[in-house]
Write an enzyme that holds these catalytic residues in place. Structure first.
Site, mmCIF file in Angstrom:
data_model
loop_
_atom_site.group_PDB
_atom_site.id
_atom_site.type_symbol
_atom_site.label_atom_id
_atom_site.label_comp_id
_atom_site.label_asym_id
_atom_site.label_seq_id
_atom_site.Cartn_x
_atom_site.Cartn_y
_atom_site.Cartn_z
ATOM 1 N N GLU A 8 -7.395 -0.630 34.939
ATOM 2 C CA GLU A 8 -8.061 -1.923 34.740
ATOM 3 C C GLU A 8 -7.085 -3.039 35.121
ATOM 4 O OE1 GLU A 8 -9.813 -2.435 30.865
ATOM 5 O OE2 GLU A 8 -10.515 -4.453 31.346
ATOM 6 N N ASN A 65 -13.387 -4.255 30.173
ATOM 7 C CA ASN A 65 -13.884 -5.585 29.840
ATOM 8 C C ASN A 65 -13.694 -6.552 31.013
ATOM 9 O OD1 ASN A 65 -14.445 -4.612 27.279
ATOM 10 N ND2 ASN A 65 -12.555 -5.387 26.381
ATOM 11 N N ASN A 94 -19.960 -2.294 31.685
ATOM 12 C CA ASN A 94 -18.981 -1.743 30.751
ATOM 13 C C ASN A 94 -19.291 -2.203 29.333
ATOM 14 O OD1 ASN A 94 -16.212 -0.564 30.059
ATOM 15 N ND2 ASN A 94 -15.980 -2.674 29.341
ATOM 16 N N GLU A 95 -19.358 -1.262 28.421
ATOM 17 C CA GLU A 95 -19.502 -1.548 26.974
ATOM 18 C C GLU A 95 -20.444 -2.719 26.701
ATOM 19 O OE1 GLU A 95 -15.604 -1.833 25.123
ATOM 20 O OE2 GLU A 95 -15.307 0.320 25.315
ATOM 21 N N TYR A 149 -11.370 5.607 20.897
ATOM 22 C CA TYR A 149 -9.929 5.437 20.731
ATOM 23 C C TYR A 149 -9.579 5.783 19.287
ATOM 24 C CZ TYR A 149 -10.083 2.766 25.107
ATOM 25 O OH TYR A 149 -10.264 2.375 26.414
ATOM 26 N N GLU A 191 -13.747 6.391 28.667
ATOM 27 C CA GLU A 191 -12.573 5.781 28.027
ATOM 28 C C GLU A 191 -12.235 6.617 26.801
ATOM 29 O OE1 GLU A 191 -12.325 1.547 27.345
ATOM 30 O OE2 GLU A 191 -13.570 1.149 29.116
ATOM 31 N N GLN A 236 -5.472 4.238 29.449
ATOM 32 C CA GLN A 236 -5.459 3.948 30.860
ATOM 33 C C GLN A 236 -4.270 4.676 31.490
ATOM 34 O OE1 GLN A 236 -6.380 -0.107 31.834
ATOM 35 N NE2 GLN A 236 -7.802 -0.323 30.138
HETATM 36 O O1 AHR Z 1 -9.152 0.147 27.608
HETATM 37 C C1 AHR Z 1 -9.068 -1.110 27.033
HETATM 38 C C2 AHR Z 1 -10.441 -1.716 26.762
HETATM 39 O O2 AHR Z 1 -11.092 -0.950 25.800
HETATM 40 C C3 AHR Z 1 -11.415 -1.745 27.917
HETATM 41 O O3 AHR Z 1 -11.244 -2.848 28.733
HETATM 42 C C4 AHR Z 1 -12.738 -1.819 27.214
HETATM 43 O O4 AHR Z 1 -13.772 -1.253 27.971
HETATM 44 C C5 AHR Z 1 -12.497 -1.106 25.899
HETATM 45 O O5 AHR Z 1 -12.961 -1.839 24.826
#
Ligand code: AHR
Length: 503
Positions: free
Chosen positions: A27, A72, A172-173, A244, A292, A353
């Site tokens: 990103e 994002n 995205n999201e 995450y 992700e 990432q």
């Molecule tokens: O990976 C960091 C961020 O986490 C990304 O930009 C977003 O898609 C997610 O919330």
């Protein structure tokens, strides 16, 4: 000492492992691109300004597809800014990360980097501040051989052959209130369906990912997937999952069990997708793009990293630069086990990432690049997990955790490459105090021997690789492993991740 038993048998196949499971994610965020993969003044930089030490590490990591350019970031991105003569590219605000995007690196440069690291491009379109028309323009620019204004523009910009991008994320999201252009499931579902249909009208060969929930803990989780897929079921191939994990309040036992949450997340999304399919009397299956996943200390970002102020939009600030420890690597390895256990439905995934930003690779401007602890479970799993994923009929004791209740002490998955006559088994021991003796019946694999073993464990669970001590943590051979009469035995140290290659 606790014991666990399992059986590796090619008859217990979950499904073939798609190489896209070992994808990454780059990103435009913090020092990922600028001062990460790209640092023209660095002594290892090539003619295009890409750091060759980073290129070598990314190749060693073994990432297949790389999702780009966000995240994002993509929800405010104008792709046209990032192509054409560099000196004419505009500097833009990146509202997602409160930074300035110089557009020095764009589609053409990033594609060239991808060739160097031997990975394939997976693109996200902006469905935040933009819509169907701009997504179509981008697809025409990247995938049409020539003969139109935008395909000719690509050629004029130095790229004769199309980029031929196969997998596309529809935004995205979009469920997240933080997302530029955040929408309701109904609104997003309609926009994603319309955009998908239009994109397929241009290039029917592409594969499309609809946005699922940005985490299983969102209040809209489940219903979001149902509504979005009700609109897009016939138009897309995948629904995305993002997750995450981090240690909360010193609760290491729960943290070590994070993959239990990932297992449940995947199974709930599969159930929801199949429910929508059943209602539609459809034979089609929607798979998961887990695009992700990682360990990420999000609370650290909220409290420390956040940038604010109208006169403060820095270029490539230090953001999300988590330093990973031994325990993070064990959890990370377990997340990969979870993905492999669901290989029948998780057919694409992207580690979020790659460099500096919650990355397995770190760099110092003008200095070295090094492997974080999480580098090792990824590179080893990506190299060894080939062929089909196998269920193990695992029999292990369990223990109680605060967040996830009673969880198995050991988690594991095996893979089998029939053609190469090779297999592998990946295991974690989630106990903080006890080693576990594991017995594995490998008779089903025929005449096979142990080729390699790797264990990540340490007396200091919080040891990490840093600029000052970049090789503090590395996997070691597991000397306890032996194979006799079709039975493999191995001892897993407390809080450890292990891989065994067989052939
Ligand atoms: O990976 C960091 C961020 O986490 C990304 O930009 C977003 O898609 C997610 O919330």
């Amino acid at each position: 000492m606790p014991t666990a038993r399992m059986t590796i048998d090619p008859h217990f196949s979950v499904g073939p492992i798609d190489r896209n499971l070992f994808g990454g994610f780059v990103e435009h965020l913090g020092r990922h691109v600028y001062d990460g993969i790209y640092e023209p003044g660095h002594e290892s930089a090539d003619a295009e300004g890409f750091r060759q030490d980073v290129i070598e590490l990314v190749r060693e990591l073994g990432v297949s597809t790389i999702r780009y350019p966000g995240g994002n970031f993509v929800s405010g991105f104008k792709w046209e800014d990032s192509v054409g003569p560099r000196e004419q590219r505009p500097r833009r605000l990146d509202l997602a990360w409160h930074s300035t995007e110089t557009n020095e690196i764009g589609m053409h440069e990033f594609s060239s980097w991808l060739e160097k690291v031997d990975s394939e491009l997976m693109l996200a379109v902006n469905l935040g501040t933009r819509g169907t028309s701009e997504a179509l323009d981008l697809l025409e620019y990247t995938n049409l051989p020539g003969g139109t204004f935008l395909s000719q523009k690509r050629i004029d910009n130095g790229r004769k052959d199309p980029f031929a991008v196969k997998i596309w994320c529809l935004g995205n999201e979009m469920d997240g209130p933080w997302q530029l252009g955040h929408r309701s499931a109904d609104d997003y579902g309609k926009l994603a369906s319309q955009t998908a249909k239009a994109m397929r009208q241009l290039d029917p060969s592409i594969r499309l990912v609809a946005c699922g929930s940005s985490s299983a803990h969102m209040p809209t989780f489940g219903e979001w997937e149902r509504v979005v897929l009700s609109h897009t079921y016939d138009d897309v191939d995948y629904i995305s999952c993002h997750a995450y994990y981090q240690e909360h309040g010193g609760d290491a036992a729960s943290f070590l069990a994070s993959a239990v949450d990932m297992d449940g997340f995947i199974e709930k999304v599969v159930a929801t997708a199949d429910h929508v399919g059943a209602v539609r009397r459809s034979d089609k299956k929607i798979n998961i793009s887990f695009d992700e996943w990682n360990v990420w200390y999000q609370t650290r970002f909220e409290n420390v990293d956040k940038i604010e102020g109208l006169d403060n939009f820095p270029v490539a600030p230090r953001l999300l630069e988590d330093i990973y420890s031994v325990i993070d690597a064990v959890v990370f390895g377990n997340l990969m086990i979870s993905l492999l256990k669901h290989a029948d439905r998780v057919t694409s995934a992207s580690l979020a990432q790659l460099v500096n930003v919650i990355g397995p690779i770190m760099t110092e401007p003008g200095g070295p690049a090094w492997r974080q602890t999480t580098f090792f479970p990824f590179s080893i799993t990506s190299r060894l997990a080939r062929g089909a994923s196998l269920e193990l009929k695992l029999d292990a004791p369990s223990h109680a955790t605060e967040r996830y209740g009673e969880v198995p002490l050991v988690d594991a998955v095996a893979t089998h490459d029939a053609e190469a006559g090779e297999a592998a088994v990946f295991l974690v021991n989630r106990s903080l105090s006890d080693a576990v003796d594991v017995t594995i019946d490998v008779n089903g694999l025929g005449d096979i021997a142990i080729r390699e073993t790797h264990t990540i464990a340490d007396d200091d669970l919080y040891a990490a690789n840093t600029l000052e001590d970049p090789e503090r943590v590395a996997p070691k051979a597991n000397e306890t492993a032996s194979l006799d009469d079709g039975v493999l035995t191995i001892t897993l140290p407390p809080a450890s991740w292990t891989a065994v290659g067989l052939g």
